[in-house]
Design a protein around this motif. Sequence first.
Motif, PDB file in Angstrom:
ATOM      1  N   ARG A  71       0.846  -1.183   0.000  1.00  0.00           N
ATOM      2  CA  ARG A  71       0.000   0.000   0.000  1.00  0.00           C
ATOM      3  C   ARG A  71       0.883   1.236   0.000  1.00  0.00           C
ATOM      4  N   ASN A  89      -3.975   0.529  -2.557  1.00  0.00           N
ATOM      5  CA  ASN A  89      -3.707  -0.827  -2.056  1.00  0.00           C
ATOM      6  C   ASN A  89      -3.617  -1.762  -3.255  1.00  0.00           C
ATOM      7  N   GLU A 125      -5.210  -6.930  -8.208  1.00  0.00           N
ATOM      8  CA  GLU A 125      -6.382  -6.287  -7.620  1.00  0.00           C
ATOM      9  C   GLU A 125      -5.944  -4.979  -6.979  1.00  0.00           C
ATOM     10  N   ILE A 126      -6.632  -3.892  -7.312  1.00  0.00           N
ATOM     11  CA  ILE A 126      -6.238  -2.564  -6.844  1.00  0.00           C
ATOM     12  C   ILE A 126      -7.451  -1.829  -6.295  1.00  0.00           C
ATOM     13  N   SER A 127      -7.258  -1.144  -5.196  1.00  0.00           N
ATOM     14  CA  SER A 127      -8.243  -0.198  -4.682  1.00  0.00           C
ATOM     15  C   SER A 127      -7.520   1.103  -4.388  1.00  0.00           C
ATOM     16  N   SER A 129      -8.171   5.770  -3.969  1.00  0.00           N
ATOM     17  CA  SER A 129      -9.021   6.952  -3.972  1.00  0.00           C
ATOM     18  C   SER A 129      -8.568   7.868  -5.096  1.00  0.00           C
ATOM     19  N   ARG A 138     -14.072   5.023  -2.899  1.00  0.00           N
ATOM     20  CA  ARG A 138     -12.844   4.355  -3.353  1.00  0.00           C
ATOM     21  C   ARG A 138     -13.127   3.570  -4.635  1.00  0.00           C
ATOM     22  N   ARG A 140     -12.230   0.447  -7.158  1.00  0.00           N
ATOM     23  CA  ARG A 140     -11.726  -0.919  -7.068  1.00  0.00           C
ATOM     24  C   ARG A 140     -11.757  -1.547  -8.457  1.00  0.00           C
ATOM     25  N   ASP A 141     -10.733  -2.350  -8.741  1.00  0.00           N
ATOM     26  CA  ASP A 141     -10.664  -3.002 -10.042  1.00  0.00           C
ATOM     27  C   ASP A 141      -9.809  -4.258  -9.926  1.00  0.00           C
ATOM     28  N   TRP A 142     -10.031  -5.170 -10.874  1.00  0.00           N
ATOM     29  CA  TRP A 142      -9.306  -6.452 -10.885  1.00  0.00           C
ATOM     30  C   TRP A 142      -9.075  -6.868 -12.327  1.00  0.00           C
TER      31      TRP A 142
END
Length: 327
Positions: A71, A89, A125-127, A129, A138, A140-142
């Motif tokens: 992170r 993250n 996998e990312i999260s 702001s 936030r 989020r994507d994968w």
Amino acid sequence: MRARLACGLSSCFKALLSGALLAAAVVPCQVMAEEGASSHYRPGTLSSRINKIPPRQSVNVYLDLSEYEGRSRSGLSIPLAGLTVNDLNITSQTYSMNVIWNPGVQLKGGWQYAMAIALPYSSVEISASQEHNTQGHRLRDWDSGLGDIVISPLMLAYSLSEYWLTEIHFNLYAPTGGFEAGKLANVGKNYWSFSPVAWLQYIEPITGQEFTVSGGIDWNTKNEDTDYQTGTQMHVESTLIQYVPLLWGFTGIGLSGYWYQQIRSDSGSGAVSGNVKAKAVGLGPVLSYQTKWSGRSVRAELKWINELEARNRPEGDLISLKLSAQF
């Protein structure tokens, strides 16, 4: 025997300490960010005996299974596929099939020639702001799929002495992985990287010491979809292992670490963060095992690298498992 063991250990630790001091000496005071806060180079995965050229005409096949979780610092702006995000993250897994072929060709001066290819399958996998998002949601994507293939058309090995070996690898990272501008998670970088890496390795079979140090430079082309060119990067890795006869083979325990830093700023209209560069330092334990199975050399290596320092990129942990067999 004990005197020789102590002498060998002392030499290896001195070499490891010298490499660390040399790396620290060349690090400038200015901190160094690459697009996506990462690069083609995966810290902590190069300095391994499994990666070396087979000693004779043969094929070395190995699986490299790694997971990284990290992170970024709160408030750190990160350029990501045309977006600017913070509080990132990331969790990624890479499963790579690697093949190193030594055709048995000996060049002038005693150098051995080999070539290699690495086929990675990645999941990320990312999260994060998004900057200027007043609602505080936030993102989020994968993504998963074939990553950027690594081709090593020229690998050279040379025996300096009975125990000291040196190698030179010319690695080419091809943008074969999927990439979409404006998408948070991508398995590909969408640019080429050219990376020469020099190796030095010490192997003492009687007392069971193994010491490896490698250093490389990565030059990157521009990501045309985002008009972003990640600056040139340097990295140094080192591993020290002590082996003992155990479990029908040789089991080793040691220490592995790396230093990574950008030495040139990012450029292009997409590099909105200005003159910032990335830096990371990691250290952790390594377990290794080698034996013979059906007449073939078989190896396994488990490594955990904890990032002790990271600037302008995420900070986290890498776990890597490598399994190899020689044919």
